[in-house]
Every structure is written in C-alpha cells, then in structure tokens.
Design a protein around this motif. Structure first.
Motif, PDB file in Angstrom:
ATOM      1  N   VAL A  55      51.661 -27.959  49.348  1.00  0.00           N
ATOM      2  CA  VAL A  55      50.231 -27.784  49.086  1.00  0.00           C
ATOM      3  C   VAL A  55      49.966 -27.369  47.638  1.00  0.00           C
ATOM      4  O   VAL A  55      48.846 -26.976  47.302  1.00  0.00           O
ATOM      5  CB  VAL A  55      49.604 -26.748  50.046  1.00  0.00           C
ATOM      6  CG1 VAL A  55      49.616 -27.255  51.477  1.00  0.00           C
ATOM      7  CG2 VAL A  55      50.331 -25.407  49.948  1.00  0.00           C
ATOM      8  N   GLY A  56      50.967 -27.463  46.796  1.00  0.00           N
ATOM      9  CA  GLY A  56      50.805 -27.056  45.406  1.00  0.00           C
ATOM     10  C   GLY A  56      49.646 -27.772  44.731  1.00  0.00           C
ATOM     11  O   GLY A  56      49.606 -29.002  44.694  1.00  0.00           O
ATOM     12  N   GLY A  57      48.686 -27.004  44.211  1.00  0.00           N
ATOM     13  CA  GLY A  57      47.540 -27.562  43.514  1.00  0.00           C
ATOM     14  C   GLY A  57      46.450 -28.127  44.402  1.00  0.00           C
ATOM     15  O   GLY A  57      45.405 -28.560  43.891  1.00  0.00           O
ATOM     16  N   ARG A  58      46.645 -28.129  45.704  1.00  0.00           N
ATOM     17  CA  ARG A  58      45.638 -28.694  46.607  1.00  0.00           C
ATOM     18  C   ARG A  58      44.565 -27.661  46.922  1.00  0.00           C
ATOM     19  O   ARG A  58      44.836 -26.460  47.025  1.00  0.00           O
ATOM     20  CB  ARG A  58      46.288 -29.195  47.902  1.00  0.00           C
ATOM     21  CG  ARG A  58      47.238 -30.365  47.665  1.00  0.00           C
ATOM     22  CD  ARG A  58      47.921 -30.800  48.938  1.00  0.00           C
ATOM     23  NE  ARG A  58      47.034 -31.482  49.876  1.00  0.00           N
ATOM     24  CZ  ARG A  58      46.768 -32.787  49.861  1.00  0.00           C
ATOM     25  NH1 ARG A  58      47.304 -33.562  48.932  1.00  0.00           N
ATOM     26  NH2 ARG A  58      45.985 -33.330  50.779  1.00  0.00           N
ATOM     27  N   ARG A  59      43.344 -28.136  47.074  1.00  0.00           N
ATOM     28  CA  ARG A  59      42.211 -27.284  47.430  1.00  0.00           C
ATOM     29  C   ARG A  59      42.155 -27.202  48.952  1.00  0.00           C
ATOM     30  O   ARG A  59      41.920 -28.209  49.625  1.00  0.00           O
ATOM     31  CB  ARG A  59      40.918 -27.876  46.887  1.00  0.00           C
ATOM     32  CG  ARG A  59      40.875 -28.056  45.369  1.00  0.00           C
ATOM     33  CD  ARG A  59      39.788 -29.029  44.974  1.00  0.00           C
ATOM     34  NE  ARG A  59      40.014 -30.345  45.585  1.00  0.00           N
ATOM     35  CZ  ARG A  59      39.104 -31.308  45.654  1.00  0.00           C
ATOM     36  NH1 ARG A  59      37.879 -31.115  45.183  1.00  0.00           N
ATOM     37  NH2 ARG A  59      39.403 -32.472  46.219  1.00  0.00           N
ATOM     38  N   VAL A  60      42.378 -26.012  49.490  1.00  0.00           N
ATOM     39  CA  VAL A  60      42.484 -25.832  50.935  1.00  0.00           C
ATOM     40  C   VAL A  60      41.401 -24.885  51.423  1.00  0.00           C
ATOM     41  O   VAL A  60      41.224 -23.789  50.874  1.00  0.00           O
ATOM     42  CB  VAL A  60      43.871 -25.286  51.332  1.00  0.00           C
ATOM     43  CG1 VAL A  60      43.967 -25.146  52.856  1.00  0.00           C
ATOM     44  CG2 VAL A  60      44.982 -26.201  50.816  1.00  0.00           C
ATOM     45  N   LEU A  61      40.690 -25.298  52.460  1.00  0.00           N
ATOM     46  CA  LEU A  61      39.722 -24.438  53.139  1.00  0.00           C
ATOM     47  C   LEU A  61      40.347 -23.933  54.430  1.00  0.00           C
ATOM     48  O   LEU A  61      40.727 -24.730  55.295  1.00  0.00           O
ATOM     49  CB  LEU A  61      38.444 -25.218  53.452  1.00  0.00           C
ATOM     50  CG  LEU A  61      37.386 -24.456  54.259  1.00  0.00           C
ATOM     51  CD1 LEU A  61      36.849 -23.264  53.465  1.00  0.00           C
ATOM     52  CD2 LEU A  61      36.247 -25.382  54.680  1.00  0.00           C
ATOM     53  N   ASP A  62      40.468 -22.616  54.559  1.00  0.00           N
ATOM     54  CA  ASP A  62      41.002 -22.003  55.773  1.00  0.00           C
ATOM     55  C   ASP A  62      39.827 -21.597  56.655  1.00  0.00           C
ATOM     56  O   ASP A  62      39.185 -20.567  56.427  1.00  0.00           O
ATOM     57  CB  ASP A  62      41.872 -20.806  55.407  1.00  0.00           C
ATOM     58  CG  ASP A  62      42.648 -20.247  56.582  1.00  0.00           C
ATOM     59  OD1 ASP A  62      42.657 -20.895  57.650  1.00  0.00           O
ATOM     60  OD2 ASP A  62      43.258 -19.164  56.427  1.00  0.00           O
ATOM     61  N   ALA A  63      39.527 -22.430  57.638  1.00  0.00           N
ATOM     62  CA  ALA A  63      38.381 -22.220  58.526  1.00  0.00           C
ATOM     63  C   ALA A  63      38.760 -21.248  59.630  1.00  0.00           C
ATOM     64  O   ALA A  63      39.727 -21.466  60.358  1.00  0.00           O
ATOM     65  CB  ALA A  63      37.942 -23.562  59.125  1.00  0.00           C
ATOM     66  N   GLY A  64      37.976 -20.172  59.759  1.00  0.00           N
ATOM     67  CA  GLY A  64      38.327 -19.135  60.718  1.00  0.00           C
ATOM     68  C   GLY A  64      39.571 -18.399  60.248  1.00  0.00           C
ATOM     69  O   GLY A  64      40.532 -18.231  60.986  1.00  0.00           O
ATOM     70  N   CYS A  65      39.539 -17.930  59.017  1.00  0.00           N
ATOM     71  CA  CYS A  65      40.735 -17.410  58.346  1.00  0.00           C
ATOM     72  C   CYS A  65      41.219 -16.083  58.894  1.00  0.00           C
ATOM     73  O   CYS A  65      42.330 -15.655  58.573  1.00  0.00           O
ATOM     74  CB  CYS A  65      40.477 -17.293  56.851  1.00  0.00           C
ATOM     75  SG  CYS A  65      39.214 -16.067  56.398  1.00  0.00           S
TER      76      CYS A  65
END
Length: 232
Positions: free
Chosen positions: A38-48
């Motif tokens: 996931v290096g450099g990827r924009r990640v949304l953690d939903a219900g984090c």
C-alpha cells in the motif's frame, strides 16, 4: 439501550482488539495480507475504530484517512495516530464528507454486518473510490449465524445479538445476517467486481496460549469472510 454502544465500551473494546485472537491475530493480519503493498496509496479506513488497522497501513507507507461513527473511538484513534491524523466522526449510513474518486483503496473491517441496508453505504464507498480502486472488507461469515442459531432460516435477512466480555467489561453487539449470495448481489449492484473471497487461517505468529484446545492440529476456524472488490 443504545445498540452497539461503542461510546460506552470503546476503551475496553480497543484494549481487547489490540491483543486478542480474533482481531489482532486473525482479522487484521488477513486484511493487511489482502491489501498487499500500500506504499503511497490513498486509503480510507471506514469504521476505523480506535485505529489499529489505520496505524498498520500508515506504517506500510499508505496515506490514511479514517472515520468512525463513535466519537469515543475517534478520540482513541487520534491518541494512537497523533492529533494531526486525518480521522473524523462520520456515519456510513449517511453521505460521506469525502470527494468523488479520492481514494485508491477503502477498508471496511467488520463494519457492514452492523447495517441492515447495504445499498447506500456501498454506493458511498464506490463513489469515493477511483475507477479500478479496491474495497477490501470483512464481515461475519454467513454460516456463523446458522451454526449459532440452527433453528433459523439461513436465507432470510435477520438481526441477532451476542454478548461479549471486553477487558472485563460486558457488552452486547447486534448484527444483521444475510446469506452469501445477498452480499455478492449487493456488491455487484453497487458497481463492484468481486476479485477475491477469502477464508484465511490465523496468523502463523499467533501465541499458542490464545488458541483454544479444540484448535489443535488445525490452522483455520470459521468466523469471518473477506472480500476484495474492484470499482468498475
């Protein structure tokens, strides 16, 4: 009584989540394995929640944004990630405060099984993903409900609850069961293509004392099911 009152037992749940078999040594390692590099990827953690998955993703080089409907869990996530972390209170059952196509990946770790209707939440998660982006999620395995309640109809949408002890604090969690085909139908209707379905083993570094005696000689158990979906 508030259903799934994470504001009431959030701190105890977080403490348990950090070390127990189901979360720390099974669900979270499986999510990270499915996500890969996931290096450099924009990640949304939903219900984090309190942010353990977000922290692990950030350690792997992702640019992470998180949200949760519980203010207590968001405060715990900020304690874990730092006050400058991009974590906010938002509800997956309502429009999300994120732009169209703003993320490469979305994670939804043990979130959707709390929701009766998946239509609007999946549409929102698809909206915030770029085309070709991934939604990686985990939910209660649909067979679990039938195993725990053999008298029930596996094919019916049904609400059920279970009692837990989180770090010495009693809690009740309420879920919505749906059969496997209803899950995959909902994914397709929301504009996702199923890339992978997984029923993984527990992590090989799991301490032996966390494994119940009946697990001897095994590497897997029935608890959650994992999906990798691609936004079309």
């Amino acid at each position: 009584m508030t259903v799934n009152d994470y504001d009431g037992f959030g701190a105890a749940y977080s403490a348990e989540n950090d070390v127990n078999l189901l979360n720390a040594h099974y669900e979270r390692p499986a999510m990270l394995d499915l996500l890969g590099d996931v290096g450099g990827r924009r990640v949304l953690d939903a219900g984090c929640g309190s942010g353990p998955l977000a922290a692990a993703l950030r350690d792997r080089g992702a640019v992470v944004t998180g949200f949760d409907s519980s203010p207590v869990m968001v405060d715990l996530a900020r304690e874990r990630l730092g006050e400058d972390a991009d974590v906010q209170v938002a509800d997956l059952s309502a429009p999300l405060p994120f732009p169209d196509g703003g993320f490469d990946d979305v994670t939804a770790s043990l979130v959707l099984h709390y929701l009766r209707d998946w239509t609007a939440p999946l549409a929102e998660l698809r909206r915030v993903l770029r085309p070709g982006g991934r939604l990686v999620l985990s939910v209660n395995h649909p067979s679990l409900y039938k195993m725990l309640h053999p008298e029930t109809d596996y094919f019916a949408l049904a609400q059920w609850s279970d009692e837990y002890d989180f770090a010495g604090q009693h809690a009740v969690l309420t879920y919505w069961h749906r059969p496997l085909h209803a899950m995959t139908d909902a994914f397709s209707a929301a504009g996702f293509q199923l890339a992978r379905i997984s029923e993984p083993p527990w992590s090989p570094d799991t301490p032996a004392e966390l494994l119940p005696p009946q697990f001897e000689g095994r590497t897997s158990f029935l608890s959650f099911v994992f999906f990798v979906l691609v936004a079309t």
